[in-house]
Design a protein around this motif. Sequence first.
Motif, PDB file in Angstrom:
ATOM      1  N   GLN A 215      61.974  49.726  30.211  1.00  0.00           N
ATOM      2  CA  GLN A 215      61.143  50.575  29.352  1.00  0.00           C
ATOM      3  C   GLN A 215      61.764  51.964  29.191  1.00  0.00           C
ATOM      4  O   GLN A 215      62.403  52.488  30.106  1.00  0.00           O
ATOM      5  N   GLN A 216      61.539  52.556  28.014  1.00  0.00           N
ATOM      6  CA  GLN A 216      62.063  53.885  27.705  1.00  0.00           C
ATOM      7  C   GLN A 216      60.914  54.859  27.456  1.00  0.00           C
ATOM      8  O   GLN A 216      59.744  54.485  27.501  1.00  0.00           O
ATOM      9  N   GLU A 217      61.270  56.109  27.163  1.00  0.00           N
ATOM     10  CA  GLU A 217      60.265  57.171  27.035  1.00  0.00           C
ATOM     11  C   GLU A 217      59.233  56.886  25.940  1.00  0.00           C
ATOM     12  O   GLU A 217      58.081  57.318  26.033  1.00  0.00           O
ATOM     13  N   GLU A 218      59.628  56.153  24.920  1.00  0.00           N
ATOM     14  CA  GLU A 218      58.694  55.897  23.805  1.00  0.00           C
ATOM     15  C   GLU A 218      57.721  54.759  24.105  1.00  0.00           C
ATOM     16  O   GLU A 218      56.829  54.469  23.304  1.00  0.00           O
ATOM     17  N   ASP A 219      57.844  54.116  25.268  1.00  0.00           N
ATOM     18  CA  ASP A 219      57.013  52.957  25.601  1.00  0.00           C
ATOM     19  C   ASP A 219      55.813  53.363  26.460  1.00  0.00           C
ATOM     20  O   ASP A 219      55.680  54.522  26.873  1.00  0.00           O
ATOM     21  N   PHE A 220      54.941  52.378  26.759  1.00  0.00           N
ATOM     22  CA  PHE A 220      53.699  52.652  27.487  1.00  0.00           C
ATOM     23  C   PHE A 220      53.514  51.637  28.616  1.00  0.00           C
ATOM     24  O   PHE A 220      53.732  50.439  28.431  1.00  0.00           O
ATOM     25  N   PHE A 221      53.105  52.151  29.766  1.00  0.00           N
ATOM     26  CA  PHE A 221      52.795  51.306  30.920  1.00  0.00           C
ATOM     27  C   PHE A 221      51.320  51.493  31.250  1.00  0.00           C
ATOM     28  O   PHE A 221      50.883  52.583  31.621  1.00  0.00           O
ATOM     29  N   ILE A 222      50.546  50.425  31.086  1.00  0.00           N
ATOM     30  CA  ILE A 222      49.087  50.447  31.263  1.00  0.00           C
ATOM     31  C   ILE A 222      48.763  49.633  32.506  1.00  0.00           C
ATOM     32  O   ILE A 222      49.170  48.475  32.620  1.00  0.00           O
ATOM     33  N   TYR A 223      48.051  50.226  33.465  1.00  0.00           N
ATOM     34  CA  TYR A 223      47.882  49.554  34.757  1.00  0.00           C
ATOM     35  C   TYR A 223      46.541  49.894  35.410  1.00  0.00           C
ATOM     36  O   TYR A 223      45.906  50.902  35.095  1.00  0.00           O
ATOM     37  N   ASP A 224      46.139  49.026  36.342  1.00  0.00           N
ATOM     38  CA  ASP A 224      44.882  49.182  37.086  1.00  0.00           C
ATOM     39  C   ASP A 224      45.103  50.108  38.278  1.00  0.00           C
ATOM     40  O   ASP A 224      45.792  49.764  39.232  1.00  0.00           O
TER      41      ASP A 224
END
Length: 457
Positions: A215-224
Amino acid sequence: MLSEEQHIEQSAKKLVVLGAGESGVGAAILAKQKGYDVFVSDSGIINEEYKKQLIDISIDFEEGSHTESRILNADIIVKSPGIPQKATIVKKVREREIEVLSEIEFAARYTSAKLICITGSNGKSTTSTLTWFILNKAGLNVGLAGNIGKSFALQVANENFDYYVLEISSFMLDDMTQLKADFAVLLNITPDHLDRYDYKMENYVESKFKIIQNQQEEDFFIYDMDDEEILNGLTKYKSKATYIPFSQQRILEQGAFLDENSTINIKVTNQPTFTMSINELALQGKHNVYNNMASGIVAKVLELRNESIRESMGEYQNIAHRLEHVAQIAGINFINDSKATNVNSVWYALESMPANVVLIMGGVDKGNDYNILKDLIHSKVSAIVCIGKDNARIHEAFDDETEAIVNTNSMKEAVTLAYHLAKKGDTVLLSPACASFDLFKNYEDRGDQFKAAVREL
């Protein structure tokens, strides 16, 4: 996505697909379309529908065995996620240092669509289909693939979507090295499939966190943020992406959280805050609040209107075999949760049920730890109907927690017995906690047999 020059350079390459299921046949069709010399090999018998697809476009295949000389002469192997890394043929392929890909990774090379990749031990299918439903209803050109529906590779070959929602299992992640998720969603990590990970939880956690690799800066990591294994993993595995958490235990500056009024709040930079009472959600239960939060964050980042998101979350109907209401007979509700193939899935199912449940469970035990179910079994389950060839561990775990545990040898027998054990107002819940392949083809077959048996009552 590969350039035209790379396509030409790779077109003469030999590509072997191991496993001729949904993903394997889809990969073979895409590979043939892109000019590869394709061969499909399955050690079992190939489904007639899939065989016809291969014959129709002249793809060479074999079933019932693996011809090692052809397989080990490949330039690229696309491996079915169901084939373990310890399989003899896979070991030999690795020894030859032949490139091994998952169908997801192979297909991703041929699309410029945004990839919304969703994984977790539980809730993947629900969250994936809910996310697809929200995006589709809002007018986005979006496909649904991965561990659900039609193969990703087949859709890349035949469709032209702008977005894909991909349900991704740990087995798929094991064969991914280059895939980049524009949105990586990690729902939870609880013990599952540990037999594939040398019975080491840390190996399974490592597999799940591959969702954020590349993943790069323009991406998103969504987590619990409430999941202990995820929080521990965050100290070891890093992403360059923007982190957006969700929680039912704390108020967040950015992300999704539950306030004191049992209202979901989703705050994403430069977007109006989304709010919705959990009582208005189509999917009820604590676990489904998490699923809605994850899907809602994706929708908000994509700048969908709050009204559209709220409408979708209020209308969504659950997928087949996941807490699927089948019928009410003589005042007894019958619920099909055949997709619950691990203990945590059963916990979520029971947590969302009222009391007085007759639970149908059992099958191929994957080294389950039943302790986390004891309190819910004790407080909500009046009887357990076991289905499967070996139910000894279920008896050991729950003999003292419920009034009755009985064994059956077929789904029809299990449903009939559960019906007689239940009273008006009770729920008969099929939520097996185990794999299905002792008595059934797969969890879908198990769920379909449950529904057929209910309708025969």
